[in-house]
Design an enzyme around this catalytic site. Sequence first.
Site, mmCIF file in Angstrom:
data_model
loop_
_atom_site.group_PDB
_atom_site.id
_atom_site.type_symbol
_atom_site.label_atom_id
_atom_site.label_comp_id
_atom_site.label_asym_id
_atom_site.label_seq_id
_atom_site.Cartn_x
_atom_site.Cartn_y
_atom_site.Cartn_z
ATOM 1 N N ASP A 221 -3.123 3.607 1.009
ATOM 2 C CA ASP A 221 -2.423 4.310 -0.072
ATOM 3 C C ASP A 221 -1.112 4.894 0.454
ATOM 4 O O ASP A 221 -0.717 5.989 0.078
ATOM 5 C CB ASP A 221 -3.307 5.416 -0.638
ATOM 6 N N LYS B 299 3.929 0.787 0.210
ATOM 7 C CA LYS B 299 3.355 -0.470 -0.274
ATOM 8 C C LYS B 299 3.785 -1.672 0.569
ATOM 9 O O LYS B 299 3.019 -2.632 0.687
ATOM 10 C CB LYS B 299 3.730 -0.700 -1.744
ATOM 11 N N ASP C 22 -4.927 0.955 -3.021
ATOM 12 C CA ASP C 22 -4.488 1.572 -4.275
ATOM 13 C C ASP C 22 -3.118 1.029 -4.680
ATOM 14 O O ASP C 22 -2.383 0.479 -3.867
ATOM 15 C CB ASP C 22 -4.415 3.091 -4.096
ATOM 16 N N ASN C 23 -2.802 1.194 -5.966
ATOM 17 C CA ASN C 23 -1.479 0.843 -6.518
ATOM 18 C C ASN C 23 -1.109 -0.620 -6.318
ATOM 19 O O ASN C 23 0.058 -0.940 -6.107
ATOM 20 C CB ASN C 23 -0.382 1.724 -5.904
ATOM 21 N N GLU D 290 -2.126 6.681 -11.842
ATOM 22 C CA GLU D 290 -2.592 8.060 -11.901
ATOM 23 C C GLU D 290 -1.960 8.874 -13.022
ATOM 24 O O GLU D 290 -0.746 8.970 -13.142
ATOM 25 C CB GLU D 290 -2.356 8.777 -10.552
#
Length: 273
Positions: free
Chosen positions: A200, A203, A228-229, A258
């Site tokens: 997380d 990226k 995540d993401n 989120e």
Amino acid sequence: MLVLCLGCRMWLTLIYSCISGAALLYALYRWVIPTAVQYHGGLALIWHDVIVERMLDTLTQSTRPQRLLNAVQKNATRGDPRSVVKAIDDFCRHKEWAMNVGDEKGCILDSVVSEINPAAVLELGTYCGYSTVRIARLLPPHAKLITLEFNPDFAAIARQVIAWAGLEEKVQLVEGASGDWIPKMKEQFGITTFDLVFLDHWKDRYLPDTKLMEECGLLRKGSVLLADNVICPGTPDYLEYIRSSPRYESRYFKSHLEYTKVEDGLEKSVFKG
């Protein structure tokens, strides 16, 4: 008398115009724009993570992480991780957006942690410690969570959030770049392999750090990577690698960015050796 009345009317008109303008600006800031960007990832990130954050930093002479910590200290019970998680979620939903994994994806994270019951966890990207607290509160006795944070200001806040949750004994927070620390994990922390890795952080570091963990032998058969993401902001090179590699078995958990309605999700990948 007539001149006086006209002057009063002009002032009243000006005051009413200022009040109306201020009310309109407040409505735009508080409700209209946040509602409008709820379904657009790029606009949501620009609005919340650039415009609003900089504006509030200037007005309050503080930072978003400091404001988040204040919310924890004001609303959460010391030594109660659940209340810390709730305080941050309430702050992010009703006061000020922040780039935590969030409550919706947080439930997916919880389920993966509970399923694996890991003894050794690596978290890449601590930010203010929200996901650290979510993970650490579910770990079995004697389990260890190592979390890496590049930004020293974020790390300082995260330490206080983790301490407020009463989880210092389970968490080792390390400051520095993931690319520097991953090759030193075995030597510095006596880690053989990780049961769970939560990605997380930046990226563009998902893929190189995954390959680095492979090279350093930090993954065993059955180790789980949870990223995540992967949709927003997105990690297309990581997804292409992890889904096409015969060394992984992957599953996508659809959710939302989120505290918004923008599609996002978590990618769970089991290392097959």
